[in-house]
Design a protein around this motif. Sequence first.
Motif, PDB file in Angstrom:
ATOM      1  N   ARG A   1       0.878  -1.272   0.011  1.00  0.00           N
ATOM      2  CA  ARG A   1      -0.047   0.028  -0.034  1.00  0.00           C
ATOM      3  C   ARG A   1       0.704   1.252   0.073  1.00  0.00           C
ATOM      4  O   ARG A   1       0.553   2.233  -0.758  1.00  0.00           O
ATOM      5  CB  ARG A   1      -1.034   0.021   1.173  1.00  0.00           C
ATOM      6  N   ILE A   2       1.952   1.164   0.940  1.00  0.00           N
ATOM      7  CA  ILE A   2       2.887   2.434   0.901  1.00  0.00           C
ATOM      8  C   ILE A   2       3.780   2.448  -0.504  1.00  0.00           C
ATOM      9  O   ILE A   2       3.827   3.749  -0.881  1.00  0.00           O
ATOM     10  CB  ILE A   2       3.750   2.213   2.174  1.00  0.00           C
ATOM     11  N   MET A   3       3.898   1.299  -1.060  1.00  0.00           N
ATOM     12  CA  MET A   3       4.629   1.430  -2.321  1.00  0.00           C
ATOM     13  C   MET A   3       3.976   1.907  -3.450  1.00  0.00           C
ATOM     14  O   MET A   3       4.228   2.667  -4.170  1.00  0.00           O
ATOM     15  CB  MET A   3       5.248  -0.064  -2.572  1.00  0.00           C
ATOM     16  N   GLU A   4       2.653   1.580  -3.452  1.00  0.00           N
ATOM     17  CA  GLU A   4       1.708   1.914  -4.606  1.00  0.00           C
ATOM     18  C   GLU A   4       1.485   3.645  -4.280  1.00  0.00           C
ATOM     19  O   GLU A   4       1.622   4.032  -5.467  1.00  0.00           O
ATOM     20  CB  GLU A   4       0.480   1.321  -4.402  1.00  0.00           C
ATOM     21  N   PHE A   5       1.290   3.805  -3.398  1.00  0.00           N
ATOM     22  CA  PHE A   5       1.232   5.492  -2.925  1.00  0.00           C
ATOM     23  C   PHE A   5       2.336   6.161  -3.585  1.00  0.00           C
ATOM     24  O   PHE A   5       2.204   7.202  -4.158  1.00  0.00           O
ATOM     25  CB  PHE A   5       0.728   5.812  -1.549  1.00  0.00           C
ATOM     26  N   GLY A   6       3.462   5.616  -2.961  1.00  0.00           N
ATOM     27  CA  GLY A   6       4.737   6.350  -3.233  1.00  0.00           C
ATOM     28  C   GLY A   6       5.043   6.400  -4.815  1.00  0.00           C
ATOM     29  O   GLY A   6       5.442   7.299  -5.210  1.00  0.00           O
ATOM     30  N   HIS A   7       4.904   5.128  -5.433  1.00  0.00           N
ATOM     31  CA  HIS A   7       4.970   5.186  -7.037  1.00  0.00           C
ATOM     32  C   HIS A   7       3.929   6.221  -7.579  1.00  0.00           C
ATOM     33  O   HIS A   7       4.469   6.846  -8.738  1.00  0.00           O
ATOM     34  CB  HIS A   7       4.676   3.849  -7.557  1.00  0.00           C
ATOM     35  N   ARG A   8       2.808   6.494  -7.043  1.00  0.00           N
ATOM     36  CA  ARG A   8       1.795   7.264  -7.836  1.00  0.00           C
ATOM     37  C   ARG A   8       2.192   8.771  -7.585  1.00  0.00           C
ATOM     38  O   ARG A   8       1.897   9.703  -8.163  1.00  0.00           O
ATOM     39  CB  ARG A   8       0.352   7.013  -7.296  1.00  0.00           C
ATOM     40  N   VAL A   9       3.045   9.183  -6.602  1.00  0.00           N
ATOM     41  CA  VAL A   9       3.317  10.553  -6.203  1.00  0.00           C
ATOM     42  C   VAL A   9       4.966  10.691  -6.785  1.00  0.00           C
ATOM     43  O   VAL A   9       5.563  11.797  -6.586  1.00  0.00           O
ATOM     44  CB  VAL A   9       3.125  10.966  -4.783  1.00  0.00           C
ATOM     45  N   GLY A  10       5.575   9.786  -7.319  1.00  0.00           N
ATOM     46  CA  GLY A  10       6.706   9.812  -7.778  1.00  0.00           C
ATOM     47  C   GLY A  10       8.035   9.394  -7.138  1.00  0.00           C
ATOM     48  O   GLY A  10       9.101   9.842  -7.249  1.00  0.00           O
ATOM     49  N   LEU A  11       7.798   8.642  -5.979  1.00  0.00           N
ATOM     50  CA  LEU A  11       8.970   8.226  -5.165  1.00  0.00           C
ATOM     51  C   LEU A  11       9.459   6.715  -5.689  1.00  0.00           C
ATOM     52  O   LEU A  11       8.576   5.789  -5.756  1.00  0.00           O
ATOM     53  CB  LEU A  11       8.487   7.861  -3.611  1.00  0.00           C
ATOM     54  N   PRO A  12      10.597   6.515  -5.940  1.00  0.00           N
ATOM     55  CA  PRO A  12      11.201   5.040  -6.356  1.00  0.00           C
ATOM     56  C   PRO A  12      11.124   4.225  -5.416  1.00  0.00           C
ATOM     57  O   PRO A  12      11.124   4.532  -4.207  1.00  0.00           O
ATOM     58  CB  PRO A  12      12.629   5.748  -6.703  1.00  0.00           C
ATOM     59  N   ILE A  13      10.679   2.818  -5.798  1.00  0.00           N
ATOM     60  CA  ILE A  13      10.556   1.747  -4.785  1.00  0.00           C
ATOM     61  C   ILE A  13      11.448   0.578  -5.117  1.00  0.00           C
ATOM     62  O   ILE A  13      11.115  -0.517  -4.676  1.00  0.00           O
ATOM     63  CB  ILE A  13       8.850   1.438  -4.958  1.00  0.00           C
ATOM     64  N   THR A  14      12.220   0.703  -6.111  1.00  0.00           N
ATOM     65  CA  THR A  14      13.344  -0.066  -6.393  1.00  0.00           C
ATOM     66  C   THR A  14      14.757   0.316  -6.416  1.00  0.00           C
ATOM     67  O   THR A  14      14.915   1.595  -6.806  1.00  0.00           O
ATOM     68  CB  THR A  14      13.223  -0.973  -7.809  1.00  0.00           C
ATOM     69  N   LEU A  15      15.812  -0.633  -6.438  1.00  0.00           N
ATOM     70  CA  LEU A  15      17.002   0.085  -6.288  1.00  0.00           C
ATOM     71  C   LEU A  15      17.363   0.459  -7.842  1.00  0.00           C
ATOM     72  O   LEU A  15      18.221   1.376  -7.903  1.00  0.00           O
ATOM     73  CB  LEU A  15      18.104  -1.177  -6.177  1.00  0.00           C
ATOM     74  N   GLU A  16      16.886  -0.239  -8.892  1.00  0.00           N
ATOM     75  CA  GLU A  16      17.047   0.140 -10.253  1.00  0.00           C
ATOM     76  C   GLU A  16      16.529   1.607 -10.389  1.00  0.00           C
ATOM     77  O   GLU A  16      16.893   2.624 -11.136  1.00  0.00           O
ATOM     78  CB  GLU A  16      16.237  -0.710 -11.293  1.00  0.00           C
ATOM     79  N   GLU A  17      15.149   1.775  -9.995  1.00  0.00           N
ATOM     80  CA  GLU A  17      14.813   3.177 -10.080  1.00  0.00           C
ATOM     81  C   GLU A  17      15.459   4.188  -9.243  1.00  0.00           C
ATOM     82  O   GLU A  17      15.519   5.639  -9.548  1.00  0.00           O
ATOM     83  CB  GLU A  17      13.141   3.107  -9.633  1.00  0.00           C
ATOM     84  N   LEU A  18      16.275   3.847  -8.291  1.00  0.00           N
ATOM     85  CA  LEU A  18      17.166   4.827  -7.616  1.00  0.00           C
ATOM     86  C   LEU A  18      18.376   5.080  -8.168  1.00  0.00           C
ATOM     87  O   LEU A  18      19.290   5.732  -8.009  1.00  0.00           O
ATOM     88  CB  LEU A  18      17.476   4.237  -6.145  1.00  0.00           C
ATOM     89  N   GLY A  19      18.739   4.189  -9.206  1.00  0.00           N
ATOM     90  CA  GLY A  19      19.965   4.203 -10.233  1.00  0.00           C
ATOM     91  C   GLY A  19      20.940   3.205  -9.536  1.00  0.00           C
ATOM     92  O   GLY A  19      22.215   3.284  -9.853  1.00  0.00           O
ATOM     93  N   PHE A  20      20.545   2.203  -8.562  1.00  0.00           N
ATOM     94  CA  PHE A  20      21.423   1.157  -8.135  1.00  0.00           C
ATOM     95  C   PHE A  20      21.226   0.066  -8.817  1.00  0.00           C
ATOM     96  O   PHE A  20      21.414  -1.105  -8.099  1.00  0.00           O
ATOM     97  CB  PHE A  20      21.419   1.295  -6.651  1.00  0.00           C
ATOM     98  N   GLY A  21      20.600  -0.131  -9.879  1.00  0.00           N
ATOM     99  CA  GLY A  21      20.533  -1.414 -10.475  1.00  0.00           C
ATOM    100  C   GLY A  21      21.576  -2.470 -10.684  1.00  0.00           C
ATOM    101  O   GLY A  21      21.534  -3.499 -10.887  1.00  0.00           O
ATOM    102  N   ASP A  22      22.745  -1.497 -10.926  1.00  0.00           N
ATOM    103  CA  ASP A  22      24.170  -2.315 -11.118  1.00  0.00           C
ATOM    104  C   ASP A  22      24.921  -2.600  -9.807  1.00  0.00           C
ATOM    105  O   ASP A  22      25.938  -3.074 -10.121  1.00  0.00           O
ATOM    106  CB  ASP A  22      24.575  -1.671 -12.290  1.00  0.00           C
TER     107      ASP A  22
END
Length: 174
Positions: free
Chosen positions: A96-117
Amino acid sequence: MVDILFTYGEQAIESVEKMVVTPALEAVVEATTLLSQVAFECGGLAGAHSIYNGFTVLEPKYHARGREFPYHGELVFFGVLAEMVMDGYPREEIVRIMEFGHRVGLPITLEELGFGDIDDSDLMEVAKRATAPGETIHNKPYKVTPEHVFNAIKVANEIGLKVASYIPLRKFKR
C-alpha cells in the motif's frame, strides 16, 4: 494525518506541477510537517535515515559514472520501506505504501534509484554503514545487524519490482 497524505497526496503533487497553492497542497504540507515532528520526537524512522546514510557510501561510485545521486527524500522513502520489512509489517501494508509512493513519484526499487548495477558486496557496504556505531537505527527496540539491513533492502526491492510492474512511477523533472 497519514490519511490526509493518502487522500490528498496526488492532488498536492498536481498542484506543485502546476505551481499553484490549493487546499490539498496546504493539507499535505501541514500533515507532513506535523508527522515529521511527531516521528522525530518518537524516534520513528530511525532505520530509514540510517539506511539513507548507508547509501551515501555509494555516492562516489555514482558520480564517477556521471549520474546524479538520488534525492535525500527518495532514499529515506526507500529506507522506510526497508525498515517496514525489518519491523515485520504485513506485506499488504508495505505494498500500500509502495503503490502510493509510486503514484506520487517516489522510487521503490534499487533500479529506479539508479542502483540497479550494484552487487551484493556494495549492498553489504550500505548495510554496514547503516549500522555503524552511533547510527539512529540502534534506537530500534531490537538489535539490528548489517545482515538485517541487507536482507530488508533485498526484500523491499523484490516487493517493489512487483508493484512497479503494475503501478507506473510518476516522473518529475530534476
